[in-house]
Design a protein around this motif. Structure first.
Motif, PDB file in Angstrom:
ATOM      1  N   ALA A   5       7.639  14.116   2.883  1.00  0.00           N
ATOM      2  CA  ALA A   5       7.806  12.670   2.980  1.00  0.00           C
ATOM      3  C   ALA A   5       6.521  11.976   2.554  1.00  0.00           C
ATOM      4  CB  ALA A   5       8.168  12.285   4.401  1.00  0.00           C
ATOM      5  N   THR A   6       6.667  10.807   1.946  1.00  0.00           N
ATOM      6  CA  THR A   6       5.520  10.027   1.503  1.00  0.00           C
ATOM      7  C   THR A   6       4.594   9.727   2.687  1.00  0.00           C
ATOM      8  OG1 THR A   6       6.884   9.044  -0.205  1.00  0.00           O
ATOM      9  CG2 THR A   6       4.856   7.871   0.354  1.00  0.00           C
ATOM     10  N   GLY A   7       3.327  10.013   2.485  1.00  0.00           N
ATOM     11  CA  GLY A   7       2.349   9.751   3.537  1.00  0.00           C
ATOM     12  C   GLY A   7       2.036  10.963   4.393  1.00  0.00           C
ATOM     13  N   SER A   8       2.921  11.971   4.373  1.00  0.00           N
ATOM     14  CA  SER A   8       2.628  13.148   5.198  1.00  0.00           C
ATOM     15  C   SER A   8       1.854  14.171   4.364  1.00  0.00           C
ATOM     16  CB  SER A   8       3.923  13.764   5.721  1.00  0.00           C
ATOM     17  OG  SER A   8       4.701  14.237   4.654  1.00  0.00           O
ATOM     18  N   ASP A   9       1.097  14.990   5.035  1.00  0.00           N
ATOM     19  CA  ASP A   9       0.351  16.044   4.352  1.00  0.00           C
ATOM     20  C   ASP A   9       1.336  17.072   3.817  1.00  0.00           C
ATOM     21  OD1 ASP A   9      -1.810  14.677   5.233  1.00  0.00           O
ATOM     22  OD2 ASP A   9      -2.399  16.114   6.776  1.00  0.00           O
ATOM     23  N   ILE A  10       1.100  17.553   2.608  1.00  0.00           N
ATOM     24  CA  ILE A  10       2.026  18.573   2.105  1.00  0.00           C
ATOM     25  C   ILE A  10       1.270  19.793   1.596  1.00  0.00           C
ATOM     26  CG2 ILE A  10       3.813  16.898   1.517  1.00  0.00           C
ATOM     27  CD1 ILE A  10       3.160  17.427  -1.435  1.00  0.00           C
ATOM     28  N   PRO A  11       1.760  20.968   1.978  1.00  0.00           N
ATOM     29  CA  PRO A  11       1.133  22.185   1.478  1.00  0.00           C
ATOM     30  C   PRO A  11       1.514  22.413   0.021  1.00  0.00           C
ATOM     31  CG  PRO A  11       2.835  22.694   3.136  1.00  0.00           C
ATOM     32  CD  PRO A  11       2.888  21.231   2.876  1.00  0.00           C
ATOM     33  N   TYR A  12       0.621  23.066  -0.717  1.00  0.00           N
ATOM     34  CA  TYR A  12       0.941  23.424  -2.092  1.00  0.00           C
ATOM     35  C   TYR A  12       1.689  24.740  -2.067  1.00  0.00           C
ATOM     36  CZ  TYR A  12       0.699  24.545  -6.982  1.00  0.00           C
ATOM     37  OH  TYR A  12       1.054  24.867  -8.258  1.00  0.00           O
ATOM     38  N   ARG A  13       3.000  24.660  -2.226  1.00  0.00           N
ATOM     39  CA  ARG A  13       3.833  25.861  -2.171  1.00  0.00           C
ATOM     40  C   ARG A  13       4.287  26.234  -3.573  1.00  0.00           C
ATOM     41  NH1 ARG A  13       7.332  22.992   0.548  1.00  0.00           N
ATOM     42  NH2 ARG A  13       6.124  21.981   2.157  1.00  0.00           N
ATOM     43  N   ILE A  14       3.924  27.460  -3.973  1.00  0.00           N
ATOM     44  CA  ILE A  14       4.288  27.916  -5.314  1.00  0.00           C
ATOM     45  C   ILE A  14       5.807  27.912  -5.478  1.00  0.00           C
ATOM     46  CG2 ILE A  14       3.852  29.716  -7.032  1.00  0.00           C
ATOM     47  CD1 ILE A  14       1.228  28.859  -5.657  1.00  0.00           C
ATOM     48  N   GLN A  15       6.527  28.274  -4.391  1.00  0.00           N
ATOM     49  CA  GLN A  15       7.990  28.345  -4.513  1.00  0.00           C
ATOM     50  C   GLN A  15       8.576  27.005  -4.908  1.00  0.00           C
ATOM     51  OE1 GLN A  15       6.039  29.077  -1.723  1.00  0.00           O
ATOM     52  NE2 GLN A  15       7.600  29.396  -0.168  1.00  0.00           N
ATOM     53  N   ASP A  16       7.964  25.920  -4.393  1.00  0.00           N
ATOM     54  CA  ASP A  16       8.462  24.585  -4.725  1.00  0.00           C
ATOM     55  C   ASP A  16       8.302  24.309  -6.204  1.00  0.00           C
ATOM     56  OD1 ASP A  16       8.979  24.265  -2.099  1.00  0.00           O
ATOM     57  OD2 ASP A  16       7.666  22.531  -1.790  1.00  0.00           O
ATOM     58  N   VAL A  17       7.148  24.724  -6.740  1.00  0.00           N
ATOM     59  CA  VAL A  17       6.893  24.506  -8.156  1.00  0.00           C
ATOM     60  C   VAL A  17       7.862  25.343  -8.983  1.00  0.00           C
ATOM     61  CG1 VAL A  17       5.177  24.654  -9.992  1.00  0.00           C
ATOM     62  CG2 VAL A  17       4.465  24.071  -7.678  1.00  0.00           C
ATOM     63  N   GLU A  18       8.068  26.579  -8.541  1.00  0.00           N
ATOM     64  CA  GLU A  18       8.960  27.455  -9.289  1.00  0.00           C
ATOM     65  C   GLU A  18      10.397  26.977  -9.236  1.00  0.00           C
ATOM     66  OE1 GLU A  18       7.828  31.267  -7.826  1.00  0.00           O
ATOM     67  OE2 GLU A  18       6.247  31.436  -9.344  1.00  0.00           O
ATOM     68  N   TYR A  19      10.760  26.427  -8.101  1.00  0.00           N
ATOM     69  CA  TYR A  19      12.103  25.865  -7.997  1.00  0.00           C
ATOM     70  C   TYR A  19      12.255  24.712  -8.985  1.00  0.00           C
ATOM     71  CZ  TYR A  19      16.357  23.905  -6.070  1.00  0.00           C
ATOM     72  OH  TYR A  19      17.641  23.436  -5.927  1.00  0.00           O
ATOM     73  N   GLY A  20      11.209  23.904  -9.058  1.00  0.00           N
ATOM     74  CA  GLY A  20      11.212  22.788  -9.994  1.00  0.00           C
ATOM     75  C   GLY A  20      11.368  23.270 -11.432  1.00  0.00           C
TER      76      GLY A  20
ATOM     77  N   VAL B 220       0.855  -1.191   0.000  1.00  0.00           N
ATOM     78  CA  VAL B 220       0.000   0.000   0.000  1.00  0.00           C
ATOM     79  C   VAL B 220       0.889   1.238   0.000  1.00  0.00           C
ATOM     80  CG1 VAL B 220      -1.828   1.268   1.183  1.00  0.00           C
ATOM     81  CG2 VAL B 220      -1.770  -1.209   1.343  1.00  0.00           C
ATOM     82  N   LEU B 221       0.631   2.114  -0.949  1.00  0.00           N
ATOM     83  CA  LEU B 221       1.357   3.383  -1.017  1.00  0.00           C
ATOM     84  C   LEU B 221       0.426   4.491  -0.532  1.00  0.00           C
ATOM     85  CD1 LEU B 221       3.533   5.397  -2.013  1.00  0.00           C
ATOM     86  CD2 LEU B 221       2.595   5.149  -4.310  1.00  0.00           C
ATOM     87  N   ILE B 222       0.823   5.159   0.521  1.00  0.00           N
ATOM     88  CA  ILE B 222      -0.060   6.161   1.125  1.00  0.00           C
ATOM     89  C   ILE B 222       0.361   7.577   0.741  1.00  0.00           C
ATOM     90  CG2 ILE B 222      -0.867   7.140   3.312  1.00  0.00           C
ATOM     91  CD1 ILE B 222      -1.933   4.368   2.884  1.00  0.00           C
ATOM     92  N   ASN B 223      -0.614   8.360   0.343  1.00  0.00           N
ATOM     93  CA  ASN B 223      -0.338   9.784   0.154  1.00  0.00           C
ATOM     94  C   ASN B 223      -1.075  10.586   1.208  1.00  0.00           C
ATOM     95  OD1 ASN B 223      -2.771   9.125  -1.872  1.00  0.00           O
ATOM     96  ND2 ASN B 223      -2.987  11.177  -1.064  1.00  0.00           N
ATOM     97  N   GLY B 224      -0.475  11.705   1.588  1.00  0.00           N
ATOM     98  CA  GLY B 224      -1.134  12.584   2.550  1.00  0.00           C
ATOM     99  C   GLY B 224      -2.115  13.509   1.833  1.00  0.00           C
ATOM    100  N   MET B 225      -2.618  14.450   2.564  1.00  0.00           N
ATOM    101  CA  MET B 225      -3.558  15.418   1.991  1.00  0.00           C
ATOM    102  C   MET B 225      -2.766  16.625   1.492  1.00  0.00           C
ATOM    103  SD  MET B 225      -6.492  14.025   2.479  1.00  0.00           S
ATOM    104  CE  MET B 225      -5.630  12.527   2.074  1.00  0.00           C
ATOM    105  N   VAL B 226      -3.313  17.297   0.494  1.00  0.00           N
ATOM    106  CA  VAL B 226      -2.690  18.529   0.026  1.00  0.00           C
ATOM    107  C   VAL B 226      -3.295  19.695   0.793  1.00  0.00           C
ATOM    108  CG1 VAL B 226      -2.324  20.064  -1.923  1.00  0.00           C
ATOM    109  CG2 VAL B 226      -2.243  17.600  -2.253  1.00  0.00           C
TER     110      VAL B 226
END
Length: 830
Positions: free
Chosen positions: A567-582, A522-528
RNA sequence: GGACCGUUAGUCUAGUUGGCUAGGACGUCGCCUUCACACGGCGAAGAUCACCGGUUCAAAUCCGGUACGGUCCACCA
């Protein structure tokens, strides 16, 4: 090698590859391949609810990375896609948008409206999944509202009925009065509410001194259905009354006072009225003490004739007002206190859930709890601690799964009842799909009484009955004879919020049907979450629309956020900076590749498909061996991370290595060797080309599962001719080669890099540009051994730093710039 | 109330079997238009790793406790 354009235009390129991959049929599962091992993903069919949302983006990125990784590892990957269509949510939306009530029009007309809305939503979500670059095998696409899927769901019902797992019973169930349907525990939300606790006098029967008990209740409207009063036998105030009778106010009915140790003596007055049914505790008490049942409310939440007396026909909240008024008038209401209470509400329409006794269909799930726990412990969970959620849930259930619903847009329960004798007729496997509301059973007479007329079952199945057989359906059950080779599924992806529903129902259904667990991991994802760390919602103004994010930043950038955001399974915020870094990283990798492709224009590598079989024709320099060794280490780490579904670690390692080790140091260091072979020698140039060609390919491969579009585009420009794979997506995953690891070389290379950094620092402090020439540099190595090592980096040091005269001596000094934690000192003269 | 997770610079976060001079990103500040990239490069400042105790040569990491936060579940009639 074809020349690469200066800019990376993600919109065009992503779209181009999405359609080319589809043309190449790259992601089709090969049902006839007898050799390759299969890897199957139990894609949870999403509930079509509108546009793709960030939560979907996170999930699909996770298992798309797994699918691509496994494909490159040589597996025959099954990545199916379905749509979980039925449900109360769609019914409610159809009612709202058309301003109708479902019972006011013919059922098939209403169902058609539901199907039209679902199709619209599927279109929107599908577009989103395509834009995300999901490597779905679209030939597997299905809808749970399709006749063929009905057939599977109904067939599974029939098989479970025959195995004794399905039964009808009158058991109290959670009931939504607005939607007029039973709902499962998992569909009940709990919300905090301000309520009133009323203190009401219940007179004791046969009491000479007009004694009474004070009962505290938050639901006085249930008084007409009061069947007992319970107290804690240890309670000094009331213990003596146990066994006596007490008079229920208003209805003046005598009920027993019973003892129950579960009563909390400190809450309210310590005396509790038991009503059928005010809450779940009442249900337990009634069963335990075998109390009679008085049906107080009907399906739409109104007071019944049976119990209502003067309150008949009122809604519960109206009844409450009336009862309180009557009690006040009778002088029986002593006081009212405000309390904070939590009430169960329907998770779809937020109406307060009531408990109602009505004939329902159940699946015997309680007896499977031990098996659920055993299997949960045997499978792999990513992350591991999530298995507790499933085990705890299975062990905490109070009653069997209510699988019938009183709705319209759902899979029908394939049974009929004889009009004359009531005999139950269950459909035969070859009858399905069938709708008993429209068709009769395919028999002439009732097997019991010979009657000719049948009434079709009006109830339908819970949506989870559709979606909890996906593992078998994806594998090809019931039509493919060899479906068990894809069963159990290799991986079931699930969100933290749906473990208790999806993972649980899958588990019990498949265990009951096939005596086998449905999945092996089972692969668990957190909430966004929103950027502010709170739950993402339109009302909090922290909502990010997925289609917009994809259009603006491209899939590869958004995928990096999803993979690397936490980390896999933890809730992650949608951060624009992360996308921009990508996005910036993509740009960096693109530029580095474009640069490399120019430098490699005249380089002809061996044509080989074996990543571990190419050898340099020339002697490599220290930094060449250094970067190759580091690349092997990276390969090992990234492979391990993917195996363990630690996507964030893989993303971070690939980016840091590429950006800060390859680009900032290695590429800078080899520039001069590549530009000026007349000074540094032709051999040295080829050595650098060989190394650059090799490590860049490796980076592209490792990064391909995360950013499939960009890596594909670069691959096609630079490697298609020599690597012989039509797409990097099916290139062979690099195997870690320990022979290329050399810790000594890495250490020596690191020293050269540190010296490089230190002299750069020296220039920076003197406020000089980095390409400023230095007349003289003397490196005091402190000993002969170190001096020899530094000697190996002479070419790269002088060329990178524009040193005109470099002197390396084993002598000791304490003058100049010290390389931290070494005896090496540097003196510069400009 | 129960279970689980978390608490690391202004913000977000890595640190999976104890060896860290605690890594990175965003932000801030300074320098550099350098022939792949200013969507860039070099550098600086910024963290008593929530708190208390224990184990150990050694703890952000292991153990116990406390506080705060989150999630899920159960609930008071």
């Amino acid at each position: 090698m074809s020349s690469m354009p200066k800019d990376y235009k993600f919109t065009e390129i992503e779209q181009k590859w999405q359609s080319k991959w589809e043309e190449m049929k790259l992601y089709h599962y090969d049902w006839n391949d007898p050799i390759r091992e299969s890897f199957s993903i139990d894609t949870p069919p999403p509930y079509p609810s509108g546009e793709l949302h960030m939560g979907n983006v996170l999930n699909w990125t996770y298992f798309d990375i797994v699918a691509r990784f496994k494909r490159m590892q040589g597996y025959n990957v099954l990545f199916p896609q379905g749509w979980d269509c039925h449900g109360l949510g769609i019914e409610i939306q159809v009612e709202k948008t058309n301003n109708i009530r479902k019972r006011d029009l013919p059922s098939d007309q209403f169902r058609n409206m539901c199907m039209a809305l679902v199709e619209k939503y599927i279109g929107m979500m599908k577009e989103g999944l395509l834009k995300l670059g999901s490597s779905i095998d679209w030939t597997t696409e299905y809808r749970t509202m399709d006749p063929n899927y009905w057939r599977c769901t109904q067939l599974s019902f029939i098989q479970l009925y025959k195995k004794g797992y399905m039964y009808q019973g009158t058991h109290p169930v959670n009931w939504c009065p607005r939607d007029e349907t039973a709902i499962a525990d998992a569909e009940v939300d709990h919300v905090k509410k301000e309520g009133a606790l009323q203190y009401i006098k219940f007179p004791l029967s046969n009491s000479v001194a007009d004694e009474y008990l004070l009962i505290a209740t938050s639901r006085p409207e249930f008084i007409p259905a009061c069947v007992a009063v319970k107290v804690n036998p240890k309670d000094e105030r009331y213990g003596k009354f146990v066994g006596r009778k007490i008079v229920v106010p208003i209805v003046n009915r005598e009920v027993p006072i019973i003892a129950d140790e579960a009563v909390d003596m400190t809450f309210g007055t310590g005396a509790v009225q038991i009503c059928t049914y005010g809450d779940k505790d009442d249900v337990k008490t009634v069963i335990k003490h075998k109390l009679p049942v008085i049906r107080l409310i009907n399906e739409n939440g109104r007071i019944t004739d049976e119990a209502g007396g003067k309150y008949v026909g009122l809604y519960l909240n109206q009844a409450r007002t009336a009862v309180v008024a009557d009690l006040t008038q009778a002088g029986l209401l002593e006081k009212t206190e405000k309390i904070q209470q939590e009430v169960g509400v329907c998770d779809r329409c937020k109406t307060t859930v009531e408990i109602l006794e009505r004939k329902q269909w159940f699946m015997k799930t309680m007896k499977l709890s031990t098996a659920v726990e055993k299997n949960a412990n045997e499978i792999s969970w990513y992350p591991d601690y999530m298995k507790n959620r499933l085990i705890d849930w299975a062990n905490s259930l109070d009653w069997d799964w209510v699988i019938s619903r009183q709705r319209l847009f759902a899979t029908p329960i394939p049974v009929w009842y004889c009009k004359d004798c009531g005999e139950l007729v269950v459909a035969e496997p070859e009858w399905v799909p069938i709708d008993p509301k429209l068709e009769g059973p395919r028999i002439d007479v009732c097997p019991k009484c010979g009657g000719h007329d049948f009434i079709g079952e009006q109830d339908v199945m819970d949506t989870w009955m559709d979606s909890s057989i996906t593992c078998a359906v994806h594998a090809g059950w019931p039509d493919r004879s060899n479906w068990t080779r894809l069963f159990p599924a290799s991986m079931h992806p699930s969100g933290t919020d749906i473990i208790r529903t999806w993972a649980y129902y899958l588990m019990v259904r498949h265990l009951a049907l096939f005596d086998m667990r449905p999945f092996n991991s089972v692969l668990i994802n957190g909430m966004v979450l929103g950027a502010d760390g709170r739950k993402m919602s339109k009302s909090l103004k922290n909502y990010a629309a997925a289609p917009e994010a994809l259009a603006k930043n491209g899939a590869d950038a958004v995928r990096q956020w999803a993979a690397g955001g936490g980390a896999t399974g933890s809730d992650i915020p949608y951060r624009i900076q992360d996308v921009e870094y990508g996005k910036r990283f993509l740009n960096k990798l693109w530029n580095a590749s474009a640069f490399a492709s120019k430098l490699l224009e005249d380089y002809t590598p061996q044509t080989t498909t074996n990543t571990n079989d190419d050898t340099a024709a020339v002697e490599l320099q220290l930094l060449d061996k250094w970067i190759i060794s580091k690349t092997e280490n990276l390969t090992k780490k990234v492979t391990d991370s993917f195996e363990k579904c630690q996507f964030n670690i893989a993303v971070e390692d690939i980016r840091n290595f590429t950006w800060h080790i390859v680009c900032d140091y290695y590429l800078e260091a080899i520039k001069d060797r590549l530009y000026r072979p007349e000074i540094h020698g032709k051999e040295n140039r080829i050595a650098a080309q060989y190394t650059l060609h090799k490590i860049l390919y490796r980076i592209l491969q490792l990064f391909a599962p995360i950013a499939p579009h960009l890596t594909e585009e670069i691959y096609q420009h630079m490697y298609l001719n020599t690597k012989n794979y039509k797409s990097i997506q099916i290139s062979k995953w690099p195997k870690f080669n320990p022979d290329l690891i050399n810790e000594e070389t890495e250490k020596q290379g690191d020293l050269i890099i540190t010296i490089l950094g230190e002299i750069r620092n020296d220039k920076a402090q003197k406020k000089l540009p980095l390409n400023a020439p230095i007349k003289n540099v003397i490196i005091y190595a402190g000993n002969t051994e170190t001096a020899t090592i530094i000697q190996k980096g002479t070419t790269d040091l002088t060329s990178t730093l524009k040193i005109e005269n470099l002197k390396i001596t084993p002598d000791k000094t304490t003058q100049g710039r010290q390389i931290p934690s070494t005896d090496v000192y540097i003196q510069t003269e400009y």
